[in-house]
Design a protein around this motif. Structure first.
Motif, PDB file in Angstrom:
ATOM      1  N   LEU A   6      -5.854   0.083 -13.406  1.00 54.94           N
ATOM      2  CA  LEU A   6      -6.337  -0.103 -12.045  1.00 54.94           C
ATOM      3  C   LEU A   6      -5.671  -1.314 -11.396  1.00 54.94           C
ATOM      4  N   MET A   7      -5.571  -2.401 -12.126  1.00 54.46           N
ATOM      5  CA  MET A   7      -4.947  -3.603 -11.577  1.00 54.46           C
ATOM      6  C   MET A   7      -3.472  -3.365 -11.275  1.00 54.46           C
ATOM      7  N   GLN A   8      -2.789  -2.600 -12.123  1.00 49.13           N
ATOM      8  CA  GLN A   8      -1.383  -2.281 -11.870  1.00 49.13           C
ATOM      9  C   GLN A   8      -1.240  -1.482 -10.577  1.00 49.13           C
ATOM     10  N   TRP A   9      -2.107  -0.484 -10.383  1.00 45.62           N
ATOM     11  CA  TRP A   9      -2.049   0.327  -9.174  1.00 45.62           C
ATOM     12  C   TRP A   9      -2.387  -0.505  -7.936  1.00 45.62           C
ATOM     13  N   LEU A  10      -3.394  -1.342  -8.041  1.00 50.10           N
ATOM     14  CA  LEU A  10      -3.762  -2.183  -6.904  1.00 50.10           C
ATOM     15  C   LEU A  10      -2.654  -3.178  -6.558  1.00 50.10           C
ATOM     16  N   PHE A  11      -2.029  -3.726  -7.584  1.00 49.42           N
ATOM     17  CA  PHE A  11      -0.923  -4.656  -7.345  1.00 49.42           C
ATOM     18  C   PHE A  11       0.232  -3.941  -6.654  1.00 49.42           C
ATOM     19  N   GLY A  12       0.557  -2.737  -7.129  1.00 50.05           N
ATOM     20  CA  GLY A  12       1.640  -1.966  -6.515  1.00 50.05           C
ATOM     21  C   GLY A  12       1.322  -1.587  -5.076  1.00 50.05           C
ATOM     22  N   GLY A  65       2.064  -2.379   0.612  1.00 52.23           N
ATOM     23  CA  GLY A  65       1.420  -2.653   1.895  1.00 52.23           C
ATOM     24  C   GLY A  65       1.975  -3.895   2.570  1.00 52.23           C
ATOM     25  N   THR A  66       2.234  -4.905   1.768  1.00 50.05           N
ATOM     26  CA  THR A  66       2.801  -6.142   2.316  1.00 50.05           C
ATOM     27  C   THR A  66       4.201  -5.902   2.858  1.00 50.05           C
ATOM     28  N   LEU A  67       5.023  -5.181   2.097  1.00 44.38           N
ATOM     29  CA  LEU A  67       6.381  -4.889   2.561  1.00 44.38           C
ATOM     30  C   LEU A  67       6.349  -4.030   3.828  1.00 44.38           C
ATOM     31  N   TRP A  68       5.441  -3.068   3.860  1.00 48.79           N
ATOM     32  CA  TRP A  68       5.317  -2.216   5.040  1.00 48.79           C
ATOM     33  C   TRP A  68       4.928  -3.054   6.265  1.00 48.79           C
TER      34      TRP A  68
END
Length: 92
Positions: free
Chosen positions: A4-10, A15-18
């Motif tokens: 879950l943490m890996q998915w949230l981090f990704g 989202g930040t790059l977008w």
């Protein structure tokens, strides 16, 4: 790190790059075409994910293995249960 943490981090990274590209937050002076392509990208990714999920489920259903031994065992158990219920007085 949990999955879950890996998915949230990704997701946070994407989202930040977008946001950086779409709203030009760092004043990179990107061409307008980049922002026009980046703006609907979350929708494209969501639709792509939905198509992939549908294809994966469809493929798994189409290639699902039949367990004939388990089916025969289940039919035998059903037959035994019906006989037991008849012996106990239930009419079917």
């Amino acid at each position: 790190m949990t999955k879950l943490m890996q998915w949230l981090f990704g997701a946070a990274l994407l989202g930040t790059l977008w946001a950086l590209v779409s709203f030009d937050l760092l004043d990179w002076k990107l061409p307008r075409a980049y922002r026009e392509v980046a703006w609907p990208m979350p929708l494209y990714l969501l639709v792509s994910f939905g198509c992939f999920s549908l294809a994966a489920v469809g493929y798994r259903v189409a290639t699902f293995n039949d367990c004939e031994a388990a089916a025969k065992e289940l039919q035998e158990q059903i037959r035994e249960a019906k006989e037991d219920l008849r012996r106990r007085g239930l009419k079917m």
